[in-house]
Motif scaffolding. Structure first.
Motif, short mmCIF file in Angstrom:
data_model
loop_
_atom_site.label_atom_id
_atom_site.label_comp_id
_atom_site.label_asym_id
_atom_site.label_seq_id
_atom_site.Cartn_x
_atom_site.Cartn_y
_atom_site.Cartn_z
N PHE A 94 21.12 -49.01 75.12
CA PHE A 94 19.74 -49.16 75.13
C PHE A 94 19.36 -49.53 76.38
O PHE A 94 18.44 -49.04 77.02
N ARG A 95 20.00 -50.43 77.22
CA ARG A 95 19.53 -50.77 78.75
C ARG A 95 19.61 -49.75 79.42
O ARG A 95 18.65 -49.36 80.27
N ASN A 96 20.77 -48.89 79.28
CA ASN A 96 20.63 -47.56 80.20
C ASN A 96 19.39 -46.60 79.86
O ASN A 96 19.12 -45.76 80.55
N LEU A 97 19.25 -46.30 78.42
CA LEU A 97 18.21 -45.68 77.92
C LEU A 97 17.03 -46.17 78.61
O LEU A 97 16.25 -45.32 79.10
N VAL A 98 16.72 -47.37 78.71
CA VAL A 98 15.37 -47.76 79.32
C VAL A 98 15.37 -47.36 80.49
O VAL A 98 14.16 -46.81 81.14
N ALA A 99 16.57 -47.63 81.07
CA ALA A 99 16.48 -47.49 82.83
C ALA A 99 16.43 -45.82 83.03
O ALA A 99 15.69 -45.40 83.86
N THR A 100 16.86 -45.08 82.29
CA THR A 100 16.75 -43.73 82.33
C THR A 100 15.15 -43.44 82.13
O THR A 100 14.54 -42.40 82.78
N MET A 101 14.63 -43.69 81.07
CA MET A 101 13.19 -43.58 80.80
C MET A 101 12.20 -43.82 82.13
O MET A 101 11.34 -43.21 82.25
N ASN A 102 12.64 -44.87 82.54
CA ASN A 102 11.84 -45.61 83.68
C ASN A 102 11.92 -44.46 84.95
O ASN A 102 11.04 -44.66 85.88
N GLY A 103 13.10 -43.98 84.92
CA GLY A 103 13.38 -42.90 86.09
C GLY A 103 12.54 -41.44 85.99
O GLY A 103 12.94 -40.69 86.88
N ILE A 104 12.01 -41.35 84.75
CA ILE A 104 11.53 -39.77 84.33
C ILE A 104 10.30 -39.96 85.00
O ILE A 104 9.18 -40.65 84.65
N SER A 105 9.69 -38.87 85.55
CA SER A 105 8.21 -38.77 86.16
C SER A 105 7.69 -37.61 85.26
O SER A 105 7.95 -36.75 84.76
N GLY A 106 6.42 -37.85 85.08
CA GLY A 106 5.61 -37.20 84.37
C GLY A 106 5.48 -37.11 82.71
O GLY A 106 4.86 -36.68 82.06
N LEU A 107 6.44 -37.79 82.32
CA LEU A 107 6.65 -38.06 80.84
C LEU A 107 6.58 -39.51 80.57
O LEU A 107 6.98 -40.36 81.32
N SER A 108 6.03 -39.92 79.32
CA SER A 108 5.91 -41.47 79.02
C SER A 108 6.13 -41.75 77.48
O SER A 108 5.84 -41.05 76.55
N SER A 134 13.67 -57.27 69.87
CA SER A 134 12.92 -57.90 71.02
C SER A 134 13.68 -57.95 72.15
O SER A 134 12.96 -57.56 73.21
N GLU A 135 14.86 -57.87 72.26
CA GLU A 135 15.72 -58.14 73.41
C GLU A 135 15.62 -56.67 74.23
O GLU A 135 15.24 -56.62 75.51
N SER A 136 15.63 -55.46 73.38
CA SER A 136 15.41 -54.21 74.06
C SER A 136 13.99 -53.82 74.54
O SER A 136 13.85 -53.35 75.71
N HIS A 137 12.97 -54.23 73.85
CA HIS A 137 11.73 -53.92 74.01
C HIS A 137 11.14 -54.75 75.12
O HIS A 137 10.03 -54.48 75.75
N ALA A 138 11.98 -55.83 75.47
CA ALA A 138 11.32 -56.55 76.75
C ALA A 138 11.74 -55.84 78.02
O ALA A 138 11.25 -56.20 79.09
N LEU A 139 12.63 -54.95 77.82
CA LEU A 139 13.01 -54.12 79.22
C LEU A 139 11.86 -53.08 79.33
O LEU A 139 11.81 -52.41 80.51
N LEU A 140 11.04 -52.76 78.34
CA LEU A 140 10.00 -51.54 78.31
C LEU A 140 8.89 -52.02 79.37
O LEU A 140 8.79 -53.39 79.48
N ARG A 141 8.40 -50.87 79.84
CA ARG A 141 7.02 -51.23 80.91
C ARG A 141 6.11 -50.39 80.53
O ARG A 141 5.96 -49.37 79.96
N GLY A 142 4.81 -51.12 80.15
CA GLY A 142 3.66 -50.39 79.74
C GLY A 142 3.43 -49.60 78.64
O GLY A 142 2.69 -48.58 78.32
N ILE A 143 4.44 -50.20 77.51
CA ILE A 143 3.90 -49.73 76.04
C ILE A 143 3.25 -50.29 75.15
O ILE A 143 3.27 -51.53 74.91
N ALA A 144 2.14 -49.69 74.91
CA ALA A 144 1.23 -50.58 73.94
C ALA A 144 1.55 -50.86 72.72
O ALA A 144 1.14 -51.97 72.17
N ASP A 145 2.30 -49.82 72.10
CA ASP A 145 2.70 -50.32 70.70
C ASP A 145 4.24 -49.95 70.55
O ASP A 145 4.48 -48.98 70.10
N PRO A 146 5.07 -50.99 71.10
CA PRO A 146 6.65 -50.62 71.11
C PRO A 146 7.16 -50.61 69.75
O PRO A 146 7.95 -49.79 69.30
N ALA A 147 6.37 -51.20 68.61
CA ALA A 147 7.11 -51.02 67.26
C ALA A 147 6.96 -49.66 66.76
O ALA A 147 7.75 -49.12 65.83
N ASN A 148 5.79 -49.04 67.32
CA ASN A 148 5.68 -47.76 66.80
C ASN A 148 6.39 -46.49 67.83
O ASN A 148 6.82 -45.66 66.92
#
Length: 282
Positions: A94-108, A134-148
């Motif tokens: 989960f942590r690595n997936l968040v880090a990968t997503m944070n490294g993607i440009s142009g997609l959110s 909760s632990e995994s979503h605390a790592l996300l940045r700028g996600i308005a509706d993390p539950a969805n």
């Protein structure tokens, strides 16, 4: 001690040594066989193009009854199969997936795609599901509706088995709340079909972006034209399990671009020459 007694003692010691070696070898063979059985049961049988059962009922991290198809609303979906009581592998994934997503440009995640995590453990305690979410979503940045945008789902064994069989995900239960499973994420098209498997604990941002664009048919992000150009320059290597530059495609694309430029230049020069001739326009 007589020579005869010494000889008898040496024979007994030799027999005991041989017996110990046989017993040790048998124990090692048994352990090796058991380990082989576990490893043989864990893996992925790729079912590219297979439709996943979108009608499957699950429960999300808030205890709400949902269906898998609720999260397919015209965007590609990253599907992960884990279990929430996993002590190390799943939280790291989960942590690595968040880090990968944070490294993607142009997609959110907030706009272009979703992640759906489904537990392979039918006995997940609800409080563990909520805590891990909760632990995994605390790592996300700028996600308005993390539950969805990234739900953690749990369900019964029949539904879990239908989903894992549909995508070829093989795992083995080792004990209570203990499973051996492969480290893989699946890219699912907006229509619910398996588009790509990406393996490993750390997935390069480029590979995830290309897989998302591929799963969406290029209809993702800011420019479909740029997406198609990117896809024309890369292809997925099934042996290396990653995206690589397609040299032939790049050369063909470059040759086409040069051809278009030369064609345009010739047309401009021809029109200019035509105007200069007697009787030409202008």
């Amino acid at each position: 001690m007589t020579a005869r007694n010494r000889q008898r003692r040496a024979i007994i010691l030799a027999l005991l040594t041989v017996l110990a070696a046989l017993l040790l070898g048998s124990a090692r063979a048994t352990a090796h066989t058991a380990e082989d059985e576990v490893l043989a049961g864990v893996g992925v049988d790729e079912h590219l193009g297979a439709a996943i059962p979108l009608d499957l009922p699950f429960t999300d991290q808030n205890g709400t009854a949902v269906r898998l198809g609720d999260y397919f609303t015209g965007q590609p979906v990253i599907l992960t199969l884990n279990y929430y009581e996993c002590p190390m592998l799943c939280p790291l994934q989960f942590r690595n997936l968040v880090a990968t997503m944070n490294g993607i440009s142009g997609l959110s995640l907030d706009r272009d795609f979703r992640i759906v995590t489904v537990s392979i453990n039918p006995a997940e305690p609800p409080e563990i599901v909520r805590r891990k979410w909760s632990e995994s979503h605390a790592l996300l940045r700028g996600i308005a509706d993390p539950a969805n945008r990234w739900p953690f789902l749990s369900g019964r064994q029949p539904e879990i088995e239908r989903l894992t069989r549909a995508v070829g995900f093989r795992y083995v239960k080792l004990g209570p709340a203990n499973f051996a499973h492969p480290s893989v994420i699946l890219l699912i098209t907006p229509q619910g079909k398996v588009a790509r498997y990406l393996y490993g604990m750390e997935i390069p941002p480029r590979d995830l972006k290309l897989a998302l664009i591929e799963a969406a048919g290029g209809k993702i992000g800011g420019s479909s034209l740029i997406n198609q150009l990117i896809l024309s320059c890369y292809h997925y290597d099934p042996v290396g399990k990653k995206y690589v530059l397609a040299a032939v495609r790049i050369m063909n694309t470059a040759a086409s671009a040069v051809g278009l430029l030369l064609g345009g230049l010739v047309l401009v020069l021809w029109r200019r020459e035509k105007r200069r001739r007697p009787g030409g326009n202008g």
